[in-house]
Design a protein around this motif. Structure first.
Motif, PDB file in Angstrom:
ATOM      1  N   THR A 108       0.657  -1.259  -0.087  1.00 14.39           N
ATOM      2  CA  THR A 108      -0.190   0.011  -0.061  1.00 14.39           C
ATOM      3  C   THR A 108       0.778   1.258  -0.137  1.00 14.39           C
ATOM      4  OG1 THR A 108      -0.059   0.039   2.259  1.00 14.39           O
ATOM      5  CG2 THR A 108      -1.791  -1.178   1.266  1.00 14.39           C
ATOM      6  N   ARG A 191      -7.016  -0.327  -1.081  1.00 13.47           N
ATOM      7  CA  ARG A 191      -5.955   0.597  -1.065  1.00 13.47           C
ATOM      8  C   ARG A 191      -6.174   1.816  -1.994  1.00 13.47           C
ATOM      9  NH1 ARG A 191      -2.261  -3.997  -3.587  1.00 13.47           N
ATOM     10  NH2 ARG A 191      -2.428  -3.451  -5.590  1.00 13.47           N
ATOM     11  N   GLU A 192      -5.567   2.930  -1.704  1.00  4.91           N
ATOM     12  CA  GLU A 192      -5.651   4.088  -2.379  1.00  4.91           C
ATOM     13  C   GLU A 192      -5.133   3.992  -3.828  1.00  4.91           C
ATOM     14  OE1 GLU A 192      -5.156   7.751  -0.160  1.00  4.91           O
ATOM     15  OE2 GLU A 192      -6.517   7.323   1.259  1.00  4.91           O
ATOM     16  N   ASP A 193      -3.670   3.574  -3.683  1.00  5.66           N
ATOM     17  CA  ASP A 193      -2.738   3.468  -4.731  1.00  5.66           C
ATOM     18  C   ASP A 193      -2.861   2.219  -5.402  1.00  5.66           C
ATOM     19  OD1 ASP A 193      -0.527   3.768  -6.530  1.00  5.66           O
ATOM     20  OD2 ASP A 193       0.850   4.337  -4.777  1.00  5.66           O
TER      21      ASP A 193
END
Length: 229
Positions: A108, A191-193
């Motif tokens: 992450t 997860r953001e990425d």
């Protein structure tokens, strides 16, 4: 066109690496296990006390990324490339459940992903590569000629992983493996990425009831179709 880029994405323990290795060998392509690269970074973090249960020093790991050298060296006896971390063979160490418990957290970290994605893209600059992972068709090789997204139920994946670990001599329970699989699914997908998502142009293969040979033949037919155009 006689060589293409093949991106194989999917959830953990769907057997992506097994199929990708055999596919690459049959085509004479380079195989790159992107997940092994994240596992190697995770092992480094564990060895240097940067991550443990309820504690992850992301900032310190980021400052040490320059000291992490990952490479693949082909083992003729085994028939595939093994993973080396700072010139040390870590193929067996990175496959443990302990590493599996932390790898999604390490993955992450945007700085980790950025560094590894650059390395992965370099591996595939001349095409003729099969790479598997979580974001190969969406981030690493968005222009890949063939994108596969593999899936299976969490229970089936956990059972496969459980048997694999038992064969390697690990003493653990099926419930522990199932919990690890479902936890990794949640982290990978939220997860953001570069979250785990199916590329719009990816071909989905549910391998819950398929043998490795059946999966391999299905993908080879797709490859041949693309090459015949």
């Amino acid at each position: 066109m006689n060589r293409i880029t093949i991106a194989i994405d999917g959830f953990s323990s769907t057997g992506k690496s097994t199929v990708a290795k055999r596919l690459a060998k049959s085509l004479g392509y380079i195989y790159v296990d992107s997940g092994a690269m994240y596992r190697a970074v995770t092992l480094y973090a564990m060895q240097n006390n940067l991550i443990q249960e309820n504690c992850f020093d992301k900032e310190l790991l980021i400052t040490q990324l320059g000291a992490i050298k990952i490479s693949f060296k082909f083992n003729e006896e085994l028939g595939f490339a093994e993973v080396y971390l700072n010139e040390q063979n870590v193929e067996k160490q990175i496959r443990t459940l302990e590493v599996s418990q932390f790898v999604s957290q390490v993955a992450t970290v945007s700085e980790v992903r950025e560094q590894l994605v650059l390395q992965q893209q370099n591996f595939g600059k001349d095409k003729g590569v099969v790479m598997d992972g979580r974001d190969i068709g969406t981030v690493v090789f968005p222009d890949a000629e063939l994108k596969i997204f593999m899936k299976a139920s969490a229970e089936i994946r956990a059972n496969r992983r459980y048997k694999e670990l038992l064969e390697r001599g690990h003493n653990l329970s099926y419930d522990d493996v199932l919990e690890n699989v479902t936890t990794r699914d949640r982290i990978d997908s939220t997860r953001e990425d570069s979250p785990l998502v199916k590329a719009e142009d990816a071909i989905e293969i549910d391998n819950s009831e398929l043998t490795v040979e059946e999966q391999l033949e299905t993908i080879k037919e797709l490859v041949n179709h693309i090459l015949s155009k």
